[in-house]
Scaffold this motif. Structure first.
Motif, PDB file in Angstrom:
ATOM      1  N   LEU A   1      12.686   6.835  17.298  1.00 23.54           N
ATOM      2  CA  LEU A   1      12.991   8.179  17.795  1.00 23.54           C
ATOM      3  C   LEU A   1      12.211   9.244  17.025  1.00 23.54           C
ATOM      4  O   LEU A   1      11.672  10.186  17.619  1.00 23.54           O
ATOM      5  CB  LEU A   1      14.493   8.456  17.673  1.00 23.54           C
TER       6      LEU A   1
ATOM      7  N   THR B   1       9.497  11.677  18.769  1.00 18.42           N
ATOM      8  CA  THR B   1       9.732  13.118  18.679  1.00 18.42           C
ATOM      9  C   THR B   1       8.503  13.815  18.103  1.00 18.42           C
ATOM     10  O   THR B   1       8.085  14.873  18.587  1.00 18.42           O
ATOM     11  CB  THR B   1      10.962  13.415  17.802  1.00 18.42           C
TER      12      THR B   1
ATOM     13  N   SER C   1       5.884  13.961  20.752  1.00 18.45           N
ATOM     14  CA  SER C   1       6.127  15.033  21.724  1.00 18.45           C
ATOM     15  C   SER C   1       5.741  16.386  21.139  1.00 18.45           C
ATOM     16  O   SER C   1       5.349  17.302  21.863  1.00 18.45           O
ATOM     17  CB  SER C   1       7.598  15.038  22.153  1.00 18.45           C
TER      18      SER C   1
ATOM     19  N   ASN D   1      11.527  18.992  26.421  1.00 19.17           N
ATOM     20  CA  ASN D   1      11.578  17.594  25.983  1.00 19.17           C
ATOM     21  C   ASN D   1      11.604  17.488  24.460  1.00 19.17           C
ATOM     22  O   ASN D   1      12.341  16.672  23.891  1.00 19.17           O
ATOM     23  CB  ASN D   1      10.374  16.823  26.529  1.00 19.17           C
ATOM     24  N   HIS D   2      10.790  18.315  23.809  1.00 21.38           N
ATOM     25  CA  HIS D   2      10.732  18.259  22.348  1.00 21.38           C
ATOM     26  C   HIS D   2      12.059  18.703  21.734  1.00 21.38           C
ATOM     27  O   HIS D   2      12.524  18.118  20.750  1.00 21.38           O
ATOM     28  CB  HIS D   2       9.591  19.141  21.843  1.00 21.38           C
TER      29      HIS D   2
ATOM     30  N   LEU E   1      14.555  15.793  22.343  1.00 26.11           N
ATOM     31  CA  LEU E   1      14.247  14.668  21.456  1.00 26.11           C
ATOM     32  C   LEU E   1      14.598  14.995  20.007  1.00 26.11           C
ATOM     33  O   LEU E   1      15.157  14.161  19.285  1.00 26.11           O
ATOM     34  CB  LEU E   1      12.768  14.305  21.566  1.00 26.11           C
ATOM     35  N   GLY E   2      14.265  16.207  19.576  1.00 20.46           N
ATOM     36  CA  GLY E   2      14.559  16.602  18.203  1.00 20.46           C
ATOM     37  C   GLY E   2      16.051  16.611  17.920  1.00 20.46           C
ATOM     38  O   GLY E   2      16.507  16.109  16.879  1.00 20.46           O
TER      39      GLY E   2
ATOM     40  N   THR F   1      18.397  15.000  19.629  1.00 17.37           N
ATOM     41  CA  THR F   1      18.894  13.623  19.727  1.00 17.37           C
ATOM     42  C   THR F   1      18.594  12.842  18.456  1.00 17.37           C
ATOM     43  O   THR F   1      19.441  12.085  17.954  1.00 17.37           O
ATOM     44  CB  THR F   1      18.254  12.913  20.936  1.00 17.37           C
ATOM     45  N   THR F   2      17.394  13.025  17.930  1.00 18.15           N
ATOM     46  CA  THR F   2      17.005  12.322  16.708  1.00 18.15           C
ATOM     47  C   THR F   2      17.879  12.731  15.533  1.00 18.15           C
ATOM     48  O   THR F   2      18.353  11.883  14.761  1.00 18.15           O
ATOM     49  CB  THR F   2      15.524  12.607  16.382  1.00 18.15           C
TER      50      THR F   2
ATOM     51  N   SER G   1       7.869  16.237   9.813  1.00 18.47           N
ATOM     52  CA  SER G   1       8.009  15.062  10.681  1.00 18.47           C
ATOM     53  C   SER G   1       7.474  13.814   9.987  1.00 18.47           C
ATOM     54  O   SER G   1       8.052  12.726  10.105  1.00 18.47           O
ATOM     55  CB  SER G   1       7.279  15.291  12.009  1.00 18.47           C
TER      56      SER G   1
END
Length: 301
Positions: free
Chosen positions: A161, A165, A168, A216-217, A220-221, A223-224, A282
């Protein structure tokens, strides 16, 4: 490749730069001093990449010739070398896209090539870090119960993930998608932006629509971060080794820092220093995820 040494050489390079789309559409007010700054940024990046190649290939070739590379390590070493060469070629291919005439009057490198370049760099980094950690750190024994096995799988999932991320984020950077909807948590005054699927065919929105790419980013961020913090909470009930516990705590703390950096970058309209810090975050988060995954790797019998 050495930088220009005389004023005339700088003038010649600057003249060549004026023939690029970046000058024609974006930087017509640029002075030669400003040109020197971006020149040295690019020059340093290229020299750094070549230095990495030398630092890898020269010792690798020497150790291989001396017979100091184990049979199990040889395929891995060859894969790393191939990926390193591919990374250099991909970098050239990415830069080349920025020299092409833009379709929207904004010259930029292809977001697809940028994401590929970043993704291959991260893959190489993960492979090297994983291999290094397994060889340098002595393995700490732990009982591989069913719960520990599940935790290990979850840890590998969160590592994936983090990687996707970050990938993305390359699309966000490539499209300057951080400059739309500079508000959080809503997109302006809406939770779901209206222009999420404006492009046809619809799949293009995932990679070319500024709004969708940023959306989306964000998802994803978030969710991560939730996945990592959930993993940390779950692990409190298990008996981890000291290093595994430290790695997980570092990853949990870094996830909070990273999502804070992302929100700050968005709200402040993407200042370069903060965006760069977010990108570095990241990589740091991915490093902790790799460390945790290696610590939870089953001990060989």
């Amino acid at each position: 490749m050495k930088p220009p040494q005389t004023q005339q050489e700088w003038e010649d390079y600057f003249k060549m730069y004026k023939e690029t789309p970046q000058w024609k559409y974006q930087n017509r007010e640029m002075t030669i001093q400003e040109f020197k700054f971006i020149f040295y940024m690019e020059w340093f990046h290229r020299m750094w990449g070549r230095t990495i190649g030398l630092v890898f290939f020269l010792p690798a070739a020497y150790f291989w010739r001396k017979g100091w590379v184990s049979k199990a390590m040889k395929p891995r070493l060859a894969a790393f070398g191939s990926l390193l060469v591919f990374q250099g070629l991909l970098g050239w291919f990415m830069v080349k896209s920025g020299l092409e005439e833009p379709g929207d009057d904004i010259p930029r490198v292809s977001q697809y090539r940028l994401a590929s370049h970043l993704g291959s760099a991260f893959l190489l980094y993960v492979g090297l870090l994983w291999t290094g950690l397994l060889h340098v750190l002595p393995r700490q024994k732990f009982e591989m119960t069913s719960q520990m096995r599940q935790l290990s799988k979850y840890a590998h999932g969160t590592m994936a993930l983090v990687f996707f991320t970050a990938l993305s984020g390359a699309f966000v950077a490539g499209l300057d998608a951080g400059l739309v909807y500079n508000s959080f948590p809503k997109f302006g005054d809406r939770w779901i932006p209206e222009d999420l699927f404006n492009f046809d065919p619809k799949w293009k929105n995932m990679f070319e629509n500024h709004t969708t790419v940023q959306f989306n980013h964000r998802i994803l961020g978030t969710t991560t971060a939730v996945a990592i913090l959930s993993l940390w909470v779950w692990s409190r009930r298990l008996r981890l080794t000291p290093r595994a516990s430290l790695a997980l705590s570092c990853m949990a703390g870094m996830s909070v820092v990273q999502i804070s950096l992302g929100i700050g970058t968005l709200l402040l309209y993407v200042p370069t220093w903060l965006a760069s810090t977010h990108q570095l975050g990241s990589l740091t988060l991915l490093s902790f995820a790799v460390w945790l995954a290696t610590e939870l790797k089953k001990l060989p019998k």
